[in-house]
Structure formats: structure tokens, C-alpha cells
Design an enzyme around this catalytic site. Sequence first.
Site, PDB file in Angstrom:
ATOM      1  N   ASP A 179       0.825  -1.217   0.000  1.00 32.55           N
ATOM      2  CA  ASP A 179       0.000   0.000   0.000  1.00 32.55           C
ATOM      3  C   ASP A 179       0.858   1.267   0.000  1.00 32.55           C
ATOM      4  OD1 ASP A 179      -2.271   1.514   0.051  1.00 32.55           O
ATOM      5  OD2 ASP A 179      -2.632   1.266   2.197  1.00 32.55           O
ATOM      6  N   HIS A 207       2.483   3.099  -9.055  1.00 32.63           N
ATOM      7  CA  HIS A 207       2.307   1.650  -9.220  1.00 32.63           C
ATOM      8  C   HIS A 207       3.526   1.040  -9.901  1.00 32.63           C
ATOM      9  CE1 HIS A 207      -1.560   1.940  -7.510  1.00 32.63           C
ATOM     10  NE2 HIS A 207      -2.100   2.615  -8.515  1.00 32.63           N
ATOM     11  N   LEU A 256      11.916 -20.126  -3.433  1.00 32.89           N
ATOM     12  CA  LEU A 256      10.843 -19.257  -2.906  1.00 32.89           C
ATOM     13  C   LEU A 256       9.521 -19.484  -3.643  1.00 32.89           C
ATOM     14  CD1 LEU A 256      10.034 -16.735  -1.142  1.00 32.89           C
ATOM     15  CD2 LEU A 256      10.686 -15.344  -3.111  1.00 32.89           C
TER      16      LEU A 256
HETATM   17  C1  FPP Z   1      -2.178   0.060  -3.253  1.00 37.97           C
HETATM   18  O1  FPP Z   1      -1.662   1.391  -3.200  1.00 37.97           O
HETATM   19  C2  FPP Z   1      -1.660  -0.605  -4.429  1.00 37.97           C
HETATM   20  C3  FPP Z   1      -2.416  -1.181  -5.407  1.00 37.97           C
HETATM   21  C4  FPP Z   1      -3.892  -1.207  -5.373  1.00 37.97           C
HETATM   22  C5  FPP Z   1      -1.793  -1.794  -6.594  1.00 37.97           C
HETATM   23  C6  FPP Z   1      -0.575  -2.605  -6.288  1.00 37.97           C
HETATM   24  C7  FPP Z   1       0.119  -2.859  -7.537  1.00 37.97           C
HETATM   25  C8  FPP Z   1       1.460  -2.929  -7.667  1.00 37.97           C
HETATM   26  C9  FPP Z   1       2.414  -2.841  -6.567  1.00 37.97           C
HETATM   27  C10 FPP Z   1       2.041  -3.071  -9.044  1.00 37.97           C
HETATM   28  C11 FPP Z   1       1.943  -4.403  -9.711  1.00 37.97           C
HETATM   29  C12 FPP Z   1       2.416  -5.563  -8.937  1.00 37.97           C
HETATM   30  C13 FPP Z   1       3.034  -6.639  -9.459  1.00 37.97           C
HETATM   31  C14 FPP Z   1       2.996  -7.878  -8.668  1.00 37.97           C
HETATM   32  C15 FPP Z   1       3.770  -6.620 -10.732  1.00 37.97           C
HETATM   33  P1  FPP Z   1      -2.662   2.594  -3.423  1.00 37.97           P
HETATM   34  O2  FPP Z   1      -2.758   2.870  -4.878  1.00 37.97           O
HETATM   35  O3  FPP Z   1      -3.962   2.321  -2.751  1.00 37.97           O
HETATM   36  O4  FPP Z   1      -1.882   3.742  -2.697  1.00 37.97           O
HETATM   37  P2  FPP Z   1      -2.554   4.983  -1.918  1.00 37.97           P
HETATM   38  O5  FPP Z   1      -3.294   4.398  -0.748  1.00 37.97           O
HETATM   39  O6  FPP Z   1      -1.359   5.783  -1.488  1.00 37.97           O
HETATM   40  O7  FPP Z   1      -3.434   5.704  -2.889  1.00 37.97           O
END
Ligand code: FPP
Length: 255
Positions: free
Chosen positions: A32, A49, A143
Site C-alpha cells: 500500500d 504503481h 521461494l
Molecule cells: C495500493 O496502493 C496498491 C495497489 C492497489 C496496486 C498494487 C500494484 C502494484 C504494486 C504493481 C503491480 C504488482 C506486481 C505484482 C507486478 P494505493 O494505490 O492504494 O496507494 P494509496 O493508498 O497511497 O493511494
Amino acid sequence: MKFKNLRIFGGREKPVTPDFSRLPQHIAIIMDGNGRWATARALPRTAGHRAGSENFRRIATLCNDIGLKYLTVYAFSTENWSRPKNEVDAIMSLFKEYLIEACGELTKKNITLKIIGDTAPLSEDIRELIRETDRLSLGNTGLHVNVCLNYGGRAEIVRAAQTLAQKVRNGELNPEQISAADFSACLDTAGIPDPDLIIRPSGELRISNFLLWQSAYAEYYFTSVLWPDFDQEELFRAIADYQGRSRRYGGIEKR
Ligand code: FPP
């Protein structure tokens, strides 16, 4: 870089070294804070992201190097579809990019990759890549990485209940004899040990529908560091913190 060690609150603490002979078997992470990381740099959320997906690769490599057995990451929830289309598309492109890359690396690195969640609504090219990574993971003993994609703990529990109900209807199972083990065996994580340590960066103090059944006795670790900045030092601090805890599973301390 100016924002390298950005914190919502707090400062940099002293580095710690965990005991590598007593690692948790399974670490799960809610990745997050990507959006806030990008906003703090006046970048679009999608850049956050991308930074998050790069950090996922670094942390997975590190977990493999230290000899961790299982790593699970929460990448896209059943609720994340409600985000703007350009953000959902960007995240899906990152998954596709990663899956293509994984196809070339799993065998070489001896890693197992499993996608957890309901893959039915994903695009056909992503589903085909998932089938390919499943095939390339067979027999690998290093892993084990689980990526939760279109995942929600409640939806997973409902699917497991439907599977069990079907077995009862088919006369394969007696309702009175359904055990916790029967239930676990119907979850997406069947055969994977429950997480020992669940880490949530970004300062949020909630579970957000992540591994609801499996986290019954997990230890939680929350930090204000945003996911793209969650580095080796942060991971080692979380593991060392976990190692200082007493897990009693409802019992009392063993002497
Ligand atoms: C949460 O942060 C993150 C997500 C909903 C997306 C997670 C995706 C990735 C890390 C990229 C792809 C992953 C792989 C496995 C290749 P948020 O967007 O809610 O952050 P915020 O709370 O600061 O808005």
C-alpha cells in the site's frame, strides 16, 4: 533523491539484523501507498504503481536470497476495479509485464509463482500467461511467491463454502464432519501454510479483506513507510520485530 526516505510521520531508525536461522516461514505484504508516493512527487498515480512493482521485484529477490519459503503480496483486490479505468489498465499492464518476465526467470531462479484470487474476469492474455507460469513453476523448490490478483478474503471464503456445499450435494461430504482442514483445502491457498507475519506499509491500520481465514494467528507489522520505499532495512526491521514476539496461539508461554 529528495523524497527517498519520505515518512508520513517518524524518522529513520537504526538498521537491525534479524536472525536468519529463525525466519518466519511465510511473510505476506499489503503493498500500500503507491498513490501517495507518486502524489508526493507530483507524479501520476500510475508512476507510483510502476515504482511499487519495481519494489515488489526487489523485495521478492531479497526474500529468495535470504531463504524465505513463502511470500504473498496483495496486488489487486476485488474492490480495486472501482478505480479510474486508466489506473486499472496501468496496473493490469504491470501484471502482464511481470508475468512475461517471470516466464523467462522462474525455472532459472527455481521460483514458484502462483496467482491467488478469481482469475475469470482477467483478460485472456493475462490468463494465458498465468497458465504458462503455473506450468513453469512445476517442480521448483525455491521461494514460493503468491500474487493476490482480483482477490478478496470474503469472496474466497464464499467460493470455498460453495465448493463444500457442492460436495455435500454430490454426497461426497457429510455436513457434520466438515473440518477446518476441509475448509482450508477449498481456499485459493490450499496446500500453502498460513502467513506468520503480515506487513502493511503506508500507515493504514486495517486488514482490507486480505487473507481473512489464513491470518487467524498471524503477527501484524504496520509501518508508515510507503510501499515503493519499503526496502531491505524495513523488511529486516519487520522480521526482527516478529522474532521478538511470543506466539501463544491462545495458550500460555512455553518454558
Ligand atoms: C495500493 O496502493 C496498491 C495497489 C492497489 C496496486 C498494487 C500494484 C502494484 C504494486 C504493481 C503491480 C504488482 C506486481 C505484482 C507486478 P494505493 O494505490 O492504494 O496507494 P494509496 O493508498 O497511497 O493511494
